[in-house]
Design an enzyme around this catalytic site. Structure first.
Site: not given
Ligand code: MG
Length: 303
Positions: A9-10, A200, A202, A233, A242
């Site tokens: 996903r991310d 979460h 990064h 990002c 991440n």
């Molecule tokens: Mg994120």
């Protein structure tokens, strides 16, 4: 400490290259084989806004179903939640953003409107048998408004704490936090609620692993990471993604918090997805290898 894999996903959402549905499914299969049991597989964002996630339903139709594996879908509104429920995800991860400007840009609504809708969404999700988490985006800083106060975050935590949901997540969406911020926000959250906290993180400014260790020491129950450290990002064009699952796994295992993940298979998953994306792997474990190396078990005493 539980690792929540968010690469599909991310990671993929923030890569320029769009990966085919079949490759996403293969990637998720490899992650399952590596032992990951909570996987954020898709986002139910508007396909015109996030084309990388346009095939969310098709991905969920193809992922391996195991009793031990829980798939998470990211949702930002009621429409996304209905799609998540229909697709057969096990967990709905509902995003609320800590700042007004980011909330308007990310989900087209005020923070207040997002919070007003949260109760009904959490109820709808849990009535449908889904586990529910709320992620507070931009908890550590906002790309539009800059510094975010502890109160902006705890105002949202206070609302979420009253609801029937399983987890509250604090997200360093743009990767600006330091361990001091982790401590400040986790302590403030724990003063309000005893619900499990996920983080979460990064690694945008290379503080991601220091932040992860701070979270471990503070009793945070889960950490998001992406295999290979893929992603980026959206507000920092050249930024890394991440924190990487394999590097986090090493940190946790060597810090006395075993994860049970298969390191070699984790590297297979990372190598697969970075080859599909045609990018170098930001993670370092694949280059350096585990320590102590399995081939030389006699090289070092195990004390
Ligand atoms: Mg994120």
């Amino acid at each position: 400490m539980k690792i929540v894999e968010v690469g599909p996903r991310d990671g993929l959402q923030n890569e320029k290259q769009v990966v085919s549905t079949q490759d996403k499914i293969t990637y998720i299969e490899l992650l399952v084989e590596a032992g990951l049991s909570r996987i954020e597989a898709v986002s139910f964002a508007r396909p015109d806004r996030v084309p990388q996630m346009a095939d969310a339903e098709a991905v969920m139709a193809g992922v391996p179903r195991r009793l031990s594996v829980s798939y998470i879908g990211l949702v930002m509104n009621e429409r996304g939640l209905e799609r998540a429920i229909a697709s057969g995800v096990h967990e709905a991860n509902i995003v609320v953003v800590a700042t007004e400007t980011f909330s308007q840009r990310n989900q087209g609504m005020s923070v207040k409107k997002a919070l007003d809708g949260l109760e009904a969404m959490a109820e709808r999700a849990s009535r449908s048998g889904l586990s529910v988490s709320v992620t507070i985006g931009a908890s550590f800083g906002c790309p539009f408004e800059g510094e975010v106060s502890t109160e902006q975050v705890t105002d949202i935590v206070r609302v979420a704490a009253q609801l029937d949901l399983n987890e509250i997540a604090l997200a360093d969406t743009i990767g600006v936090g330091t361990p001091v911020d982790v401590r400040r926000l986790v302590i403030a959250t724990k003063e309000i609620t005893d619900k499990p906290i996920r983080m979460h993180l990064h690694n945008t400014r290379n503080t991601g692993y220091a932040n992860a260790f701070a979270a471990l020491e503070l009793g945070v129950s889960a950490l998001d990471s992406s295999s290979g450290g893929i992603g980026g990002c959206p507000f920092a064009p050249n930024a890394t993604g991440n924190i990487a699952t394999e590097d986090l796994n090493y940190l946790l295992e060597r810090s006395g918090s075993p994860t049970g993940l298969d390191f070699d298979r984790l590297l297979e998953a990372s190598n697969f997805i970075t080859s599909k994306l045609a990018i170098p792997t930001p993670a370092l474990l694949g280059r350096a290898g585990w320590f102590p190396a399995a081939e030389y078990p006699e090289a070092l005493p195990r004390s």
